[in-house]
Design a protein around this motif. Structure first.
Motif, mmCIF file in Angstrom:
data_model
loop_
_atom_site.group_PDB
_atom_site.id
_atom_site.type_symbol
_atom_site.label_atom_id
_atom_site.label_comp_id
_atom_site.label_asym_id
_atom_site.label_seq_id
_atom_site.Cartn_x
_atom_site.Cartn_y
_atom_site.Cartn_z
ATOM 1 N N PHE A 80 7.693 16.747 -7.229
ATOM 2 C CA PHE A 80 7.332 15.704 -6.260
ATOM 3 C C PHE A 80 5.844 15.357 -6.373
ATOM 4 C CE2 PHE A 80 10.572 18.562 -4.415
ATOM 5 C CZ PHE A 80 11.638 17.684 -4.286
ATOM 6 N N PRO A 81 5.392 14.899 -7.548
ATOM 7 C CA PRO A 81 3.950 14.688 -7.754
ATOM 8 C C PRO A 81 3.348 13.608 -6.868
ATOM 9 C CG PRO A 81 5.221 13.750 -9.571
ATOM 10 C CD PRO A 81 6.181 14.548 -8.751
ATOM 11 N N ASN A 82 4.164 12.663 -6.415
ATOM 12 C CA ASN A 82 3.649 11.587 -5.566
ATOM 13 C C ASN A 82 3.871 11.839 -4.078
ATOM 14 O OD1 ASN A 82 2.891 10.003 -7.861
ATOM 15 N ND2 ASN A 82 5.046 9.418 -8.101
ATOM 16 N N LYS A 83 4.601 12.896 -3.784
ATOM 17 C CA LYS A 83 4.948 13.169 -2.387
ATOM 18 C C LYS A 83 4.075 14.257 -1.777
ATOM 19 C CE LYS A 83 9.045 14.069 0.496
ATOM 20 N NZ LYS A 83 10.515 14.295 0.481
ATOM 21 N N TYR A 84 3.758 15.294 -2.586
ATOM 22 C CA TYR A 84 3.009 16.436 -2.062
ATOM 23 C C TYR A 84 1.792 16.751 -2.923
ATOM 24 C CZ TYR A 84 7.459 17.366 0.349
ATOM 25 O OH TYR A 84 8.603 17.264 1.103
ATOM 26 N N ILE A 85 0.744 17.193 -2.265
ATOM 27 C CA ILE A 85 -0.361 17.891 -2.922
ATOM 28 C C ILE A 85 -0.335 19.303 -2.353
ATOM 29 C CG2 ILE A 85 -2.854 18.077 -3.204
ATOM 30 C CD1 ILE A 85 -3.011 15.040 -2.868
ATOM 31 N N ALA A 86 0.019 20.270 -3.180
ATOM 32 C CA ALA A 86 0.179 21.648 -2.708
ATOM 33 C C ALA A 86 -0.893 22.532 -3.322
ATOM 34 C CB ALA A 86 1.567 22.167 -3.076
ATOM 35 N N ASN A 87 -1.481 23.401 -2.498
ATOM 36 C CA ASN A 87 -2.532 24.283 -2.998
ATOM 37 C C ASN A 87 -2.594 25.563 -2.169
ATOM 38 O OD1 ASN A 87 -3.837 23.592 -0.605
ATOM 39 N ND2 ASN A 87 -5.224 22.135 -1.571
ATOM 40 N N LEU A 88 -3.594 26.373 -2.461
ATOM 41 C CA LEU A 88 -3.804 27.643 -1.776
ATOM 42 C C LEU A 88 -5.056 27.586 -0.904
ATOM 43 C CD1 LEU A 88 -3.189 30.143 -4.718
ATOM 44 C CD2 LEU A 88 -1.832 30.055 -2.627
ATOM 45 N N ASP A 89 -4.977 28.205 0.263
ATOM 46 C CA ASP A 89 -6.159 28.517 1.076
ATOM 47 C C ASP A 89 -7.056 27.323 1.385
ATOM 48 O OD1 ASP A 89 -5.667 31.175 1.546
ATOM 49 O OD2 ASP A 89 -6.738 31.881 -0.213
ATOM 50 N N MET B 96 0.848 -1.195 0.000
ATOM 51 C CA MET B 96 0.000 0.000 0.000
ATOM 52 C C MET B 96 0.886 1.249 0.000
ATOM 53 S SD MET B 96 -2.932 1.161 2.741
ATOM 54 C CE MET B 96 -3.887 -0.296 2.396
ATOM 55 N N GLY B 97 0.611 2.185 -0.895
ATOM 56 C CA GLY B 97 1.414 3.390 -0.995
ATOM 57 C C GLY B 97 1.102 4.378 0.116
ATOM 58 N N ILE B 98 2.035 5.285 0.329
ATOM 59 C CA ILE B 98 1.854 6.334 1.330
ATOM 60 C C ILE B 98 1.091 7.486 0.692
ATOM 61 C CG2 ILE B 98 3.051 7.967 2.823
ATOM 62 C CD1 ILE B 98 5.386 5.997 2.901
ATOM 63 N N ASN B 99 0.095 7.991 1.391
ATOM 64 C CA ASN B 99 -0.680 9.108 0.864
ATOM 65 C C ASN B 99 0.191 10.354 0.745
ATOM 66 O OD1 ASN B 99 -3.071 7.649 0.719
ATOM 67 N ND2 ASN B 99 -3.604 8.127 2.850
ATOM 68 N N PRO B 100 -0.001 11.140 -0.309
ATOM 69 C CA PRO B 100 0.760 12.390 -0.441
ATOM 70 C C PRO B 100 0.483 13.333 0.731
ATOM 71 C CG PRO B 100 -0.366 11.842 -2.494
ATOM 72 C CD PRO B 100 -0.898 10.911 -1.457
ATOM 73 N N ILE B 101 1.477 14.119 1.059
ATOM 74 C CA ILE B 101 1.349 15.117 2.122
ATOM 75 C C ILE B 101 0.639 16.340 1.549
ATOM 76 C CG2 ILE B 101 2.629 16.617 3.691
ATOM 77 C CD1 ILE B 101 4.918 14.457 3.444
ATOM 78 N N LYS B 102 -0.392 16.790 2.230
ATOM 79 C CA LYS B 102 -1.160 17.942 1.759
ATOM 80 C C LYS B 102 -0.615 19.222 2.395
ATOM 81 C CE LYS B 102 -5.354 15.172 1.195
ATOM 82 N NZ LYS B 102 -6.745 14.941 1.666
ATOM 83 N N SER C 91 3.399 36.962 -2.474
ATOM 84 C CA SER C 91 2.532 35.808 -2.732
ATOM 85 C C SER C 91 3.078 34.946 -3.865
ATOM 86 C CB SER C 91 1.113 36.283 -3.068
ATOM 87 O OG SER C 91 0.546 36.972 -1.974
ATOM 88 N N ARG C 92 3.617 35.595 -4.899
ATOM 89 C CA ARG C 92 4.214 34.823 -6.000
ATOM 90 C C ARG C 92 5.442 34.062 -5.519
ATOM 91 N NH1 ARG C 92 3.738 39.824 -8.645
ATOM 92 N NH2 ARG C 92 6.008 40.102 -8.691
ATOM 93 N N LEU C 93 6.353 34.789 -4.877
ATOM 94 C CA LEU C 93 7.657 34.230 -4.532
ATOM 95 C C LEU C 93 7.584 33.195 -3.422
ATOM 96 C CD1 LEU C 93 9.607 37.605 -4.574
ATOM 97 C CD2 LEU C 93 9.891 35.756 -6.224
ATOM 98 N N ARG C 94 6.653 33.383 -2.475
ATOM 99 C CA ARG C 94 6.607 32.521 -1.296
ATOM 100 C C ARG C 94 5.474 31.500 -1.338
ATOM 101 N NH1 ARG C 94 11.443 33.355 0.863
ATOM 102 N NH2 ARG C 94 10.700 32.385 2.791
ATOM 103 N N ALA C 95 4.670 31.517 -2.424
ATOM 104 C CA ALA C 95 3.553 30.566 -2.489
ATOM 105 C C ALA C 95 3.318 30.041 -3.904
ATOM 106 C CB ALA C 95 2.279 31.205 -1.936
ATOM 107 N N LEU C 96 2.904 30.900 -4.832
ATOM 108 C CA LEU C 96 2.462 30.426 -6.146
ATOM 109 C C LEU C 96 3.524 29.610 -6.871
ATOM 110 C CD1 LEU C 96 0.441 33.417 -7.666
ATOM 111 C CD2 LEU C 96 -0.361 31.506 -6.281
ATOM 112 N N TYR C 97 4.737 30.145 -6.968
ATOM 113 C CA TYR C 97 5.791 29.429 -7.690
ATOM 114 C C TYR C 97 6.177 28.139 -6.968
ATOM 115 C CZ TYR C 97 6.552 33.922 -10.130
ATOM 116 O OH TYR C 97 6.416 35.077 -10.854
ATOM 117 N N LEU C 98 6.177 28.180 -5.637
ATOM 118 C CA LEU C 98 6.516 26.980 -4.869
ATOM 119 C C LEU C 98 5.496 25.875 -5.096
ATOM 120 C CD1 LEU C 98 7.856 27.971 -1.330
ATOM 121 C CD2 LEU C 98 8.863 26.348 -2.939
ATOM 122 N N ILE C 99 4.229 26.232 -5.079
ATOM 123 C CA ILE C 99 3.180 25.237 -5.320
ATOM 124 C C ILE C 99 3.391 24.562 -6.668
ATOM 125 C CG2 ILE C 99 0.711 24.981 -5.831
ATOM 126 C CD1 ILE C 99 0.216 27.173 -3.712
#
Length: 315
Positions: free
Chosen positions: A38-47, A1-7, A23-31
């Protein structure tokens, strides 16, 4: 069983996020780059604090969002990162303390900010997550040919424009040079080409100029070097004044002549950087360094290293 991505959810300053540099430099580009690398490691989003394992809240987030985040921290196990990149700890101490006391980790943009946080003795780990190169998808590293046009750009508040006025006035009076300002449409200056700032096409506007002048207010000792990263990455030799962050980077590559404090030093730097060979020499080492170390793949990998060290080891 795989490990769920970190949200991971980022809570930046305000909408529309693309119009705010922090907001661009510290959030949007990082997401964007976390998802790509790291598509299988993280699910990154806003708000989305209600569903996140990790909440990254920027110091400039609204009071409403801060309350919502602290409420989540009380309700359940969530890892809270407080991203502090300005003088929040001095200018809004009550709000800063409110979040810092609940944070599991504090991130800052440079060594000066880290030292200031450590002076506060919060008992929280503090890591440097540097800003990367802004306007990611517009990157154009080719050297801009010399045309005598010099540009200043940025937020005209916080003393940024005021600190540059002595140089703007001097350059505008020189027959060989002209000066332009890219910024808020409300800026009013004589003998200056004014261009309203827009995210779309910003680098094209910037590259109409062959030189840039940048400075910081004398009280802003903890500012990031992100505007300098933009100009050099996009092939525009830049003269700086009154900025520890800018000066540190230029000195690293022995470009001290481009750090100026008066009209004589400014004239010397302008003369040197009017020569095409000197312009190429200016960029020859510093630009590859910036492109390699400050692209957002590199920043996202650094963020991943921080999470490996402070979050994943505790799971």
């Amino acid at each position: 069983m795989g490990i769920n991505p970190i949200k991971i959810t980022f809570i930046p300053k305000r909408r529309p996020f693309i119009k705010n540099a922090t907001s661009r430099l510290r959030a949007l580009y990082l997401i964007d780059h976390l998802q790509k690398l790291f598509p299988n490691k993280y699910i990154a989003n806003l708000d989305d604090p209600e569903n996140a394992d990790i909440i990254v809240v920027n110091q400039t987030a609204s009071q409403e969002n801060l309350i919502k985040i602290l409420d989540q921290k009380k309700k359940r196990k969530v890892f809270l990162i407080y991203d502090v990149v300005g003088r929040q700890y001095d200018d809004a101490r009550e709000s800063f303390n409110q979040v810092a006391q609940q944070a599991d980790l504090i991130t800052v943009a440079n060594e000066t900010q880290k030292a200031r946080i450590e002076e506060l003795k919060l008992g929280k780990p503090c890591c440097i997550l540097n800003d990367g190169i802004d306007y990611v998808e517009q990157l154009n590293p080719s050297l801009s040919p010399f045309n005598g046009k010099v540009v200043w750009f940025g937020n005209h508040q916080l003393g940024n424009l005021e600190s540059a006025m002595w140089a703007i006035d001097y350059i505008s009076a020189q027959p060989k040079y002209s000066i332009g300002v890219i910024g808020n449409k409300d800026i009013k200056l004589d003998n200056v080409e004014l261009i309203e700032w827009k995210y779309e096409g910003f680098i094209n506007n910037l590259k109409r100029y062959s030189l840039c002048f940048l400075s910081h207010d004398s009280l802003e000792k903890q500012k990031s070097n992100n505007r300098l990263l933009v100009t050099i990455a996009n092939g525009i030799p830049t003269i700086v004044s009154n900025s520890a962050a800018y000066s540190e980077l230029l000195r690293k590559f022995k470009l001290d002549y481009a750090i100026v404090n008066n009209e004589n030093e400014l004239q010397k730097a302008l003369s040197i950087l009017s020569d095409e060979e000197q312009r190429q020499k200016y960029l020859s080492e510093i630009q590859p360094y910036i492109l390699e170390n400050y692209n957002y793949n590199a920043v996202a990998k650094r963020f991943d290293q921080i999470l490996n060290l402070y979050y994943l080891k505790g799971i």
